[in-house]
Structure formats: C-alpha cells, structure tokens
Design a protein around this motif. Structure first.
Motif, mmCIF file in Angstrom:
data_model
loop_
_atom_site.group_PDB
_atom_site.id
_atom_site.type_symbol
_atom_site.label_atom_id
_atom_site.label_comp_id
_atom_site.label_asym_id
_atom_site.label_seq_id
_atom_site.Cartn_x
_atom_site.Cartn_y
_atom_site.Cartn_z
ATOM 1 N N ASP A 26 0.980 -1.173 -0.107
ATOM 2 C CA ASP A 26 0.033 -0.155 0.051
ATOM 3 C C ASP A 26 0.803 1.086 0.103
ATOM 4 N N PRO A 27 1.360 1.741 -1.319
ATOM 5 C CA PRO A 27 2.193 2.994 -1.367
ATOM 6 C C PRO A 27 1.726 4.239 -0.449
ATOM 7 N N HIS A 28 0.374 4.103 -0.071
ATOM 8 C CA HIS A 28 -0.378 5.561 0.474
ATOM 9 C C HIS A 28 -0.636 5.073 2.001
ATOM 10 N N ASP A 31 0.453 8.145 4.212
ATOM 11 C CA ASP A 31 -0.749 9.363 4.087
ATOM 12 C C ASP A 31 -1.728 9.129 4.911
ATOM 13 N N ARG A 32 -2.054 7.902 5.329
ATOM 14 C CA ARG A 32 -3.215 7.795 5.969
ATOM 15 C C ARG A 32 -2.863 7.987 7.593
ATOM 16 N N LYS A 65 8.326 9.598 3.170
ATOM 17 C CA LYS A 65 7.439 10.687 3.601
ATOM 18 C C LYS A 65 8.037 11.754 4.209
#
Length: 410
Positions: A26-28, A31-32, A65
């Motif tokens: 899950d590359p995102h 972000d979560r 990130k």
C-alpha cells in the motif's frame, strides 16, 4: 491485524523489512497516518520510531514521506523532534534537522520548542546540534514567557545552563523576563541554586540589578525568601561580592545613568567649548603678557595698570596676574564660578555625587593644575571645570555610577 496497525508495530520494533513490505502493498499507507487526515492515531509512526531511537527506520520512513517531520501529535502537539530531543537521540535529531531545520521553532501546547525540551532534560549534545543549525531558536519563549534559561533553572539543569551561557553570549536572552518580570537570575536566587547564581552573576551581560514586576531586585528576592541555610549563605556571598543593589538604590542609579545617557551629546558639546576656552586662556592669557621686565613706581602707572605699589612685572608673565584685575586669594572661587555661569551645575548635574565631584575639582585642581606662568588667572577656573568634564566622561564611559561610587560619595 490491519496494515496500519502492522506499520505501527514495525515502528515500535524498528522493523525496516516490514516497513518496506507494507509500502509495497500500500504505497499510500503513510498518508493515512498523517494526523491531520485521521483522528484514529495519537502519533505518527515517525513519532514512535523517534521515541525508541530507531535511526535506520526513521531515515527510511522520512525518505518515503518527508512531510512527517512536521506533523505534531494529538497528545501535547509535539513534533518528532520534540520526542527525539527529550530522549536524547542525537542521530535522529540530526536526521530530522537535515530534512527541515525550521522545525526547531515548533511549539507544543505548552509553548515549548525542541530546544526547551532538550534543556529541560539536560541533553547537552542535542542542544549543541540544534543551536548549530538554528541559533536563534534559543530566543523562543514558552506561553508563560519563560526562556530556555528559565527552564534550565526551573528543572535544575546547571550544566545545560552553563553550556547555553557560554555558547550564546546573548545579552538580551540572558535578561529576558517571564510573565512576572523575573529574570533567570531572579529565578536562580529564589530557587536556592548557588551554582546557577554563580554561573549567571559573573557574566558581564547579565543585568544584576534588574527589577521584576513586584519591584524587587535579586537582593530583595533573596531577603524575602532567606532561610539561613547553607545555600542562602553561598548566594548572599555571591550577591555581596558582585555589589548587587536593592531596588531602592538600583532605581536611583538607573535614573542617574539614564539622565547622563540622554544628555551625552549636550555634555560633549559644552565640554568641547570649555576645553577650547581653557586652551586659549592657557596659551594666550587675558590681557596679554608683559613684553619687558620692569618695576612700576609712579602713581600714574599703578593707577592705569591696576598694579600694587612698587610691583615688578616680569617679561612673558600674564598682565592680569598682577594687581587688582583678579585677586584669587580675595575672591570666593565658587562665587566666581557661579557668576560666570561655568559651574558644573549649569550642565544640569544635580546629584550629591556630582556636587562632591565638583568640590573635589575646586579644592584639588585650583591649587595645582591651572596656573598661568606661575600665577592664578581666570584660566584657572576653566581648567578646573575642564577636569570636572573629564571626570564626568570617565563615569559615562566606564559605567562607574554604581554602589561603590555612591557609597564613597555619600
């Protein structure tokens, strides 16, 4: 266990392979985990890794990130840098600063910055790293107006205080006051910390006679809180040695110094004028000089020239040094000064200190300094008051308007 929970578990353990696997799935996922986008988690994975000192995991997550270095948690609004500073994880601190050094200025809910947190926890190496990158961060204050130096005293961190005083050399920072008007020196005295008092009081940029909002200097603070303990005795010796004043005397000294500073230019102009006049009188006495040596006996000469009977005038000496043009021994020097508007009080200096200085000049220099060709003339008094000017200039430049001088001239 869902993916986000697995990510936090990896951050807790510093498990890099798990982090990479999760990012592939899950590359995102990161972000979560940003707090502003989700209320589910109190801290980001970066906070967790920074807290436990996982350097490689921290570097890897920042690489994926970078924005996470700016995220604050929902516990105390602390950044990952706050967390790393509190724990003393120097490598993580340096890694975070490399990404964004401005996070040094981030305040938590109590108004503390990472510099404050490092000082509170006595993390000298971390403080050094922070101030090397952002030296001005040391000037930030908490919500209560406390500086990093106040926090060192409040949390009993003498070595952190010593490091900051030695490193910063910032007079304004040293004299910051808190919400109650207390400087760090006030706080050290009130907290009965002689070691910290000694660190502070010997520094030339510390205002030893600062007055807080209760109208107290550190001497007054010490007297009000004194308990006759060993610490109190040590502190009193330090204050006495530094000649720190109580508020009543400090206010008087401050007013006198302020007056001198406000009138510095006027004093210099008047003094320059007096210096010029004194110089002219010295090299060219009023009335000129006798061209020949001669004894005057005739009544006409005595009357015209104002000489004493059978008086001998010598070539090269002042004309006015003879006769009744000006008789130093018969005229009152103070009357002469006031009559010619040259007295030091014309400059507006009214304090007892300056009156004593004036009288010293009249007494000492009228006898020895200002003779013109071996005889007293009006030039004497220009020279006398020129010396008063130099004394005043010495006070201004050397900042001698202090307790010692005042005691001497009471």
């Amino acid at each position: 266990m869902d993916a986000t929970t697995k990510l936090y578990d990896a951050a807790l353990k510093g498990d890099e392979p798990s982090l990479l696997n999760l990012l592939e799935e899950d590359p995102h996922i990161l972000d979560r985990c940003i707090i502003e986008n989700s209320g589910r988690y109190m801290q980001s994975p970066l906070h967790v890794a920074a807290n436990f000192g996982h350097v490689n995991f921290t570097k890897k997550i920042i690489e994926k990130k970078p924005k996470l270095v700016e995220v604050v948690d929902q516990i105390k609004r602390s950044s990952p840098l706050h967390i790393a500073c509190a724990e003393g994880h120097l490598q993580i601190v340096e890694t975070l600063l490399d990404v964004n050094s401005s996070i040094c200025y981030t305040h938590d809910q109590e108004g503390k910055t990472p510099v404050h947190v490092a000082a509170i926890n006595g993390q000298i190496a971390v403080l050094k790293a922070l101030l090397k990158v952002e030296p001005q961060a040391a000037r930030e204050r908490t919500m209560g107006g406390e500086s990093v130096l106040h926090l060192c005293v409040k949390h009993k961190q003498p070595e952190a205080l010593r490091f900051l005083v030695k490193t910063m050399d910032d007079g304004e920072l040293f004299n910051f006051d808190d919400a109650l008007g207390n400087t760090v020196l006030h706080l050290a005295v009130a907290a009965k910390q002689p070691e910290m008092v000694e660190i502070l009081i010997v520094h030339p940029k510390i205002k030893q006679n600062a007055i807080n909002k209760n109208g107290l200097t550190v001497v007054d603070t010490h007297k009000k809180s004194r308990r006759d303990s060993i610490q109190d005795t040590k502190i009193w010796k330090l204050l006495d040695r530094a000649n720190v004043l109580p508020a009543k005397e400090a206010l008087k000294t401050t007013k006198e110094r302020a007056w001198l500073e406000d009138h510095r230019t006027s004093l210099m102009v008047v003094a320059s004028l007096i210096a010029t006049m004194a110089f002219q009188v010295g090299i060219n006495p009023p009335g000129g000089v006798w061209q020949d040596s001669k004894t005057y006996t005739s009544q006409q000469d005595i009357k015209n020239l104002g000489l004493h009977k059978d008086h001998t005038a010598y070539a090269g000496t002042s004309v006015w040094s003879y006769g009744r043009h000006f008789d130093y021994n018969n005229d009152n020097p103070m009357d002469f000064c006031h009559g010619n508007n040259i007295d030091i009080q014309v400059l507006g200096i009214q304090s007892n200190l300056w009156r004593w200085r004036n009288l010293d000049c009249i007494r000492v220099f009228s006898r020895s300094l200002a003779r013109v060709n071996g005889n007293y003339t009006r030039g004497t008094f220009f020279a006398i008051h020129m010396e008063a000017y130099w004394l005043a200039k010495e006070e201004i430049n050397n900042d001698v308007l202090s307790g010692k001088v005042k005691k001497h001239y009471k």
